[in-house]
Design a protein around this motif. Sequence first.
Motif, PDB file in Angstrom:
ATOM      1  N   GLY A  19       0.827  -1.208   0.000  1.00  0.00           N
ATOM      2  CA  GLY A  19       0.000   0.000   0.000  1.00  0.00           C
ATOM      3  C   GLY A  19       0.859   1.255   0.000  1.00  0.00           C
ATOM      4  O   GLY A  19       1.820   1.352   0.768  1.00  0.00           O
ATOM      5  N   GLY A  21      -0.278   4.490   0.473  1.00  0.00           N
ATOM      6  CA  GLY A  21      -0.999   5.646   1.030  1.00  0.00           C
ATOM      7  C   GLY A  21      -0.139   6.399   2.037  1.00  0.00           C
ATOM      8  O   GLY A  21       1.105   6.324   1.987  1.00  0.00           O
ATOM      9  N   THR A  22      -0.777   7.081   2.950  1.00  0.00           N
ATOM     10  CA  THR A  22      -0.075   7.952   3.901  1.00  0.00           C
ATOM     11  C   THR A  22       1.092   7.222   4.565  1.00  0.00           C
ATOM     12  O   THR A  22       2.227   7.703   4.569  1.00  0.00           O
ATOM     13  CB  THR A  22      -1.063   8.433   4.983  1.00  0.00           C
ATOM     14  OG1 THR A  22      -2.144   9.090   4.319  1.00  0.00           O
ATOM     15  CG2 THR A  22      -0.407   9.384   5.953  1.00  0.00           C
ATOM     16  N   MET A  73     -15.526   5.552   2.391  1.00  0.00           N
ATOM     17  CA  MET A  73     -14.795   5.782   1.132  1.00  0.00           C
ATOM     18  C   MET A  73     -13.305   5.578   1.322  1.00  0.00           C
ATOM     19  O   MET A  73     -12.765   5.856   2.399  1.00  0.00           O
ATOM     20  CB  MET A  73     -14.922   7.237   0.707  1.00  0.00           C
ATOM     21  CG  MET A  73     -16.297   7.688   0.502  1.00  0.00           C
ATOM     22  SD  MET A  73     -16.724   7.375  -1.170  1.00  0.00           S
ATOM     23  CE  MET A  73     -17.741   8.802  -1.434  1.00  0.00           C
ATOM     24  N   SER A  81      -5.627   7.261   0.111  1.00  0.00           N
ATOM     25  CA  SER A  81      -6.820   8.086   0.328  1.00  0.00           C
ATOM     26  C   SER A  81      -6.541   9.583   0.337  1.00  0.00           C
ATOM     27  O   SER A  81      -7.476  10.379   0.206  1.00  0.00           O
ATOM     28  CB  SER A  81      -7.505   7.661   1.632  1.00  0.00           C
ATOM     29  OG  SER A  81      -7.967   6.335   1.489  1.00  0.00           O
ATOM     30  N   THR A  82      -5.270   9.990   0.477  1.00  0.00           N
ATOM     31  CA  THR A  82      -5.017  11.430   0.419  1.00  0.00           C
ATOM     32  C   THR A  82      -5.307  11.991  -0.980  1.00  0.00           C
ATOM     33  O   THR A  82      -5.427  13.200  -1.144  1.00  0.00           O
ATOM     34  CB  THR A  82      -3.561  11.784   0.819  1.00  0.00           C
ATOM     35  OG1 THR A  82      -2.655  11.073  -0.017  1.00  0.00           O
ATOM     36  CG2 THR A  82      -3.296  11.467   2.281  1.00  0.00           C
ATOM     37  N   PHE A  86      -9.872  15.618   2.457  1.00  0.00           N
ATOM     38  CA  PHE A  86     -10.176  17.049   2.556  1.00  0.00           C
ATOM     39  C   PHE A  86      -8.995  17.849   3.118  1.00  0.00           C
ATOM     40  O   PHE A  86      -8.930  19.056   2.942  1.00  0.00           O
ATOM     41  CB  PHE A  86     -11.398  17.271   3.439  1.00  0.00           C
ATOM     42  CG  PHE A  86     -12.612  16.499   2.967  1.00  0.00           C
ATOM     43  CD1 PHE A  86     -12.878  16.366   1.612  1.00  0.00           C
ATOM     44  CD2 PHE A  86     -13.466  15.879   3.875  1.00  0.00           C
ATOM     45  CE1 PHE A  86     -13.959  15.642   1.157  1.00  0.00           C
ATOM     46  CE2 PHE A  86     -14.567  15.160   3.436  1.00  0.00           C
ATOM     47  CZ  PHE A  86     -14.816  15.034   2.077  1.00  0.00           C
ATOM     48  N   GLY A  87      -8.123  17.191   3.868  1.00  0.00           N
ATOM     49  CA  GLY A  87      -6.948  17.885   4.404  1.00  0.00           C
ATOM     50  C   GLY A  87      -7.135  18.466   5.796  1.00  0.00           C
ATOM     51  O   GLY A  87      -6.276  19.213   6.281  1.00  0.00           O
ATOM     52  N   ALA A 185      -1.160  -4.055  -8.249  1.00  0.00           N
ATOM     53  CA  ALA A 185      -0.692  -5.290  -7.601  1.00  0.00           C
ATOM     54  C   ALA A 185      -1.412  -5.441  -6.260  1.00  0.00           C
ATOM     55  O   ALA A 185      -1.189  -4.645  -5.353  1.00  0.00           O
ATOM     56  CB  ALA A 185       0.816  -5.223  -7.380  1.00  0.00           C
ATOM     57  N   ALA A 225      -1.973  -1.175   4.012  1.00  0.00           N
ATOM     58  CA  ALA A 225      -3.035  -1.235   2.999  1.00  0.00           C
ATOM     59  C   ALA A 225      -4.289  -0.489   3.434  1.00  0.00           C
ATOM     60  O   ALA A 225      -5.292  -0.481   2.726  1.00  0.00           O
ATOM     61  CB  ALA A 225      -3.357  -2.693   2.686  1.00  0.00           C
ATOM     62  N   ASP A 399      -0.903   1.648   9.560  1.00  0.00           N
ATOM     63  CA  ASP A 399      -1.893   2.408   8.783  1.00  0.00           C
ATOM     64  C   ASP A 399      -3.049   2.741   9.725  1.00  0.00           C
ATOM     65  O   ASP A 399      -2.967   2.493  10.934  1.00  0.00           O
ATOM     66  CB  ASP A 399      -2.363   1.636   7.534  1.00  0.00           C
ATOM     67  CG  ASP A 399      -2.938   0.265   7.849  1.00  0.00           C
ATOM     68  OD1 ASP A 399      -3.438   0.070   8.975  1.00  0.00           O
ATOM     69  OD2 ASP A 399      -2.880  -0.624   6.984  1.00  0.00           O
ATOM     70  N   THR A 412      -4.638  11.839   9.286  1.00  0.00           N
ATOM     71  CA  THR A 412      -3.479  11.803   8.393  1.00  0.00           C
ATOM     72  C   THR A 412      -2.185  12.268   9.052  1.00  0.00           C
ATOM     73  O   THR A 412      -1.148  11.601   8.955  1.00  0.00           O
ATOM     74  CB  THR A 412      -3.776  12.616   7.114  1.00  0.00           C
ATOM     75  OG1 THR A 412      -4.917  12.016   6.489  1.00  0.00           O
ATOM     76  CG2 THR A 412      -2.611  12.591   6.146  1.00  0.00           C
TER      77      THR A 412
HETATM   78  C1  LIG Z   1     -13.269  11.477   1.143  1.00  0.00           C
HETATM   79  C2  LIG Z   1     -12.247  11.410   2.227  1.00  0.00           C
HETATM   80  C3  LIG Z   1     -11.976  12.535   3.006  1.00  0.00           C
HETATM   81  C4  LIG Z   1     -11.009  12.479   4.005  1.00  0.00           C
HETATM   82  N1  LIG Z   1     -10.700  13.621   4.690  1.00  0.00           N
HETATM   83  C5  LIG Z   1      -9.699  13.600   5.587  1.00  0.00           C
HETATM   84  C6  LIG Z   1      -9.288  14.788   6.227  1.00  0.00           C
HETATM   85  O1  LIG Z   1      -9.833  15.855   6.005  1.00  0.00           O
HETATM   86  N2  LIG Z   1      -8.231  14.719   7.091  1.00  0.00           N
HETATM   87  C7  LIG Z   1      -7.577  13.546   7.356  1.00  0.00           C
HETATM   88  O2  LIG Z   1      -6.630  13.546   8.143  1.00  0.00           O
HETATM   89  N3  LIG Z   1      -7.977  12.407   6.795  1.00  0.00           N
HETATM   90  C8  LIG Z   1      -9.002  12.399   5.904  1.00  0.00           C
HETATM   91  N4  LIG Z   1      -9.365  11.246   5.275  1.00  0.00           N
HETATM   92  C9  LIG Z   1      -8.751   9.989   5.716  1.00  0.00           C
HETATM   93  C10 LIG Z   1      -7.310   9.823   5.256  1.00  0.00           C
HETATM   94  O3  LIG Z   1      -7.174  10.097   3.895  1.00  0.00           O
HETATM   95  C11 LIG Z   1      -6.895   8.394   5.553  1.00  0.00           C
HETATM   96  O4  LIG Z   1      -7.258   8.066   6.866  1.00  0.00           O
HETATM   97  C12 LIG Z   1      -5.414   8.165   5.436  1.00  0.00           C
HETATM   98  O5  LIG Z   1      -4.956   8.560   4.163  1.00  0.00           O
HETATM   99  C13 LIG Z   1      -5.154   6.700   5.672  1.00  0.00           C
HETATM  100  O6  LIG Z   1      -3.821   6.371   5.381  1.00  0.00           O
HETATM  101  P1  LIG Z   1      -3.408   4.830   5.332  1.00  0.00           P
HETATM  102  O7  LIG Z   1      -1.951   4.807   5.101  1.00  0.00           O
HETATM  103  O8  LIG Z   1      -3.968   4.163   6.526  1.00  0.00           O
HETATM  104  O9  LIG Z   1      -4.214   4.222   4.107  1.00  0.00           O
HETATM  105  P2  LIG Z   1      -4.518   4.731   2.645  1.00  0.00           P
HETATM  106  O10 LIG Z   1      -4.074   6.133   2.432  1.00  0.00           O
HETATM  107  O11 LIG Z   1      -5.953   4.434   2.356  1.00  0.00           O
HETATM  108  O12 LIG Z   1      -3.599   3.810   1.739  1.00  0.00           O
HETATM  109  C14 LIG Z   1      -3.783   2.437   1.608  1.00  0.00           C
HETATM  110  C15 LIG Z   1      -3.238   2.036   0.236  1.00  0.00           C
HETATM  111  O13 LIG Z   1      -3.187   0.621   0.168  1.00  0.00           O
HETATM  112  C16 LIG Z   1      -3.669   0.194  -1.098  1.00  0.00           C
HETATM  113  N5  LIG Z   1      -4.155  -1.166  -0.904  1.00  0.00           N
HETATM  114  C17 LIG Z   1      -5.287  -1.579  -0.302  1.00  0.00           C
HETATM  115  N6  LIG Z   1      -5.352  -2.928  -0.267  1.00  0.00           N
HETATM  116  C18 LIG Z   1      -4.226  -3.373  -0.874  1.00  0.00           C
HETATM  117  C19 LIG Z   1      -3.724  -4.666  -1.155  1.00  0.00           C
HETATM  118  N7  LIG Z   1      -4.373  -5.775  -0.759  1.00  0.00           N
HETATM  119  N8  LIG Z   1      -2.540  -4.776  -1.838  1.00  0.00           N
HETATM  120  C20 LIG Z   1      -1.855  -3.662  -2.230  1.00  0.00           C
HETATM  121  N9  LIG Z   1      -2.307  -2.406  -1.971  1.00  0.00           N
HETATM  122  C21 LIG Z   1      -3.463  -2.265  -1.296  1.00  0.00           C
HETATM  123  C22 LIG Z   1      -4.732   1.204  -1.444  1.00  0.00           C
HETATM  124  O14 LIG Z   1      -4.971   1.253  -2.841  1.00  0.00           O
HETATM  125  C23 LIG Z   1      -4.117   2.501  -0.911  1.00  0.00           C
HETATM  126  O15 LIG Z   1      -3.330   3.132  -1.879  1.00  0.00           O
HETATM  127  C24 LIG Z   1     -10.321  11.267   4.271  1.00  0.00           C
HETATM  128  C25 LIG Z   1     -10.585  10.134   3.508  1.00  0.00           C
HETATM  129  C26 LIG Z   1     -11.526  10.195   2.484  1.00  0.00           C
HETATM  130  C27 LIG Z   1     -11.790   8.976   1.653  1.00  0.00           C
END
Ligand SMILES: Cc1cc2nc3c(=O)[nH]c(=O)nc-3n(C[C@H](O)[C@H](O)[C@H](O)COP(=O)(O)OP(=O)(O)OC[C@H]3O[C@@H](n4cnc5c(N)ncnc54)[C@H](O)[C@@H]3O)c2cc1C
Length: 430
Positions: A19, A21-22, A73, A81-82, A86-87, A185, A225, A399, A412
């Motif tokens: 993954g 993401g953040t 979402m 998810s970034t 919204f930030g 992947a 992820a 995560d 985030t």
């Molecule tokens: C509409 C919306 C608004 C938001 N607004 C805010 C806000 O204002 N402020 C804030 O702080 N947070 C906000 N968030 C939440 C924030 O974006 C997330 O909580 C944060 O980015 C999570 O980071 P993460 O690393 O946990 O996961 P993510 O950023 O979700 O990254 C996970 C990654 O893993 C990948 N992945 C998933 N499953 C697999 C797999 N099996 N194999 C390989 N890759 C995989 C996904 O494609 C994704 O790229 C918002 C989220 C959304 C959807």
Amino acid sequence: MNQIERSDNQPEFDAIIVGSGTCGATIARALCRRNKNVLLLERGDNAPVNESLLRMAAVMDEVPLGEGRLATMRAIATGGSTGLYFGVVNYPRPDTFSRLGIDLGADFDAVRQELPIAQLPEALLGDQNRRLRESALALGHAWQKNDMLIDLAKCDGGYRYEAKWKARSYVDEAVAQGATLISRATVHKVLIEGGKAVGVEYRVRRGLFGSETRRVYGARIILAAGELASPQLLRDSGVPGIGDRGFYCNPGYAIYGLVPGLTGRSSFVGSMGCSYDEGIELGDANVPQHMLRPMMLAGFKLRHLVASTRSIGIGVKVKDGFGGELRPDGRLHKTFDREDRQRLDKGRAEAIRILRHAGATHITDFGVTAAGRVGGLVRIGEHVDDKLETRYRNLYVCDGSVLPDDMRGTPTLTLVCLARHLSRHLLATL
Ligand SMILES: Cc1cc2nc3c(=O)[nH]c(=O)nc-3n(C[C@H](O)[C@H](O)[C@H](O)COP(=O)(O)OP(=O)(O)OC[C@H]3O[C@@H](n4cnc5c(N)ncnc54)[C@H](O)[C@@H]3O)c2cc1C
């Protein structure tokens, strides 16, 4: 389907990160800066994310939570998810992590220095933001501006998607420093040998319809992820007790009205808000015009679609209790208790009062469809230790899924801190 097997199972990478993401992006960047050999496996594609309808439809993943039309979402693309967020910034309470044996102090200071954090200046507020604030303040709410992950220098006098900080920038830096990124992947299995994680199995898409299953081996495996995917991967790997207490999802409403004479313009969602009562948050839900119209169209709110510049919106988010389950097939099913429903009703009623006081008519919502962060499935101190390592050596989770239960706000900035915390540990042991 073509299965690629290795005969020696030797690690090809110092770290395999699942993954981008953040958290995944932050860890990849930190390891690559110290010349580690990193593989990033990302389920989504690698095209840049923007807010065009086509691109948003391609990356937005609405995950149903089983209760009516309730869904949460996420974005499936490089940067996670970034790409869609919204930030808005919420800061971790000082004792949230220290009582779990994790000191985020230095990471927090460094992150605050590095990331762009600002409140929206008055010049960037639209008519609808001001009208909502006036109404909320007149009704006695402590309606105030939120800190946001926004670079004001990129705003150019109005709403700009590019102004929001995104994890994609960290992925790009990691790749420039030598990380291997494989897009499209999907990891579906962690490979465990003798109580240790040694690699992962993933399916990579090829062309429109093809796919190929591969195995890859690494010295450290980091699940990043996201809060919806990592719990299932952990459970499938044999970590017991994942989801045994149910989960929370911070449900709420997005409620809109029309104010005669209002000339709204695009602005940043969530720039202001307040806590209304124990466990109820109200916020400015005035999404940019190019997002408002498709939203109204999808909800068959035709009057609001036609008169979108007169639209004014408020978001309600409530703290729900633990409930529901993570089913064996990986689907989440949420149930609400009486207190959850009372909070939802109370928040909705107050939001409508604020909108009415702002002069809004034709007030409408989409039902309890919008859930916020899903949490409570994975616990630090139980499923992972203070280094975020699982019962399997070399298998880590970093995560949204591991955030402590009292950390319900927007995560985030906290996640960037937590990912830095894990990166330091990995660098010390690799
Ligand atoms: C509409 C919306 C608004 C938001 N607004 C805010 C806000 O204002 N402020 C804030 O702080 N947070 C906000 N968030 C939440 C924030 O974006 C997330 O909580 C944060 O980015 C999570 O980071 P993460 O690393 O946990 O996961 P993510 O950023 O979700 O990254 C996970 C990654 O893993 C990948 N992945 C998933 N499953 C697999 C797999 N099996 N194999 C390989 N890759 C995989 C996904 O494609 C994704 O790229 C918002 C989220 C959304 C959807």
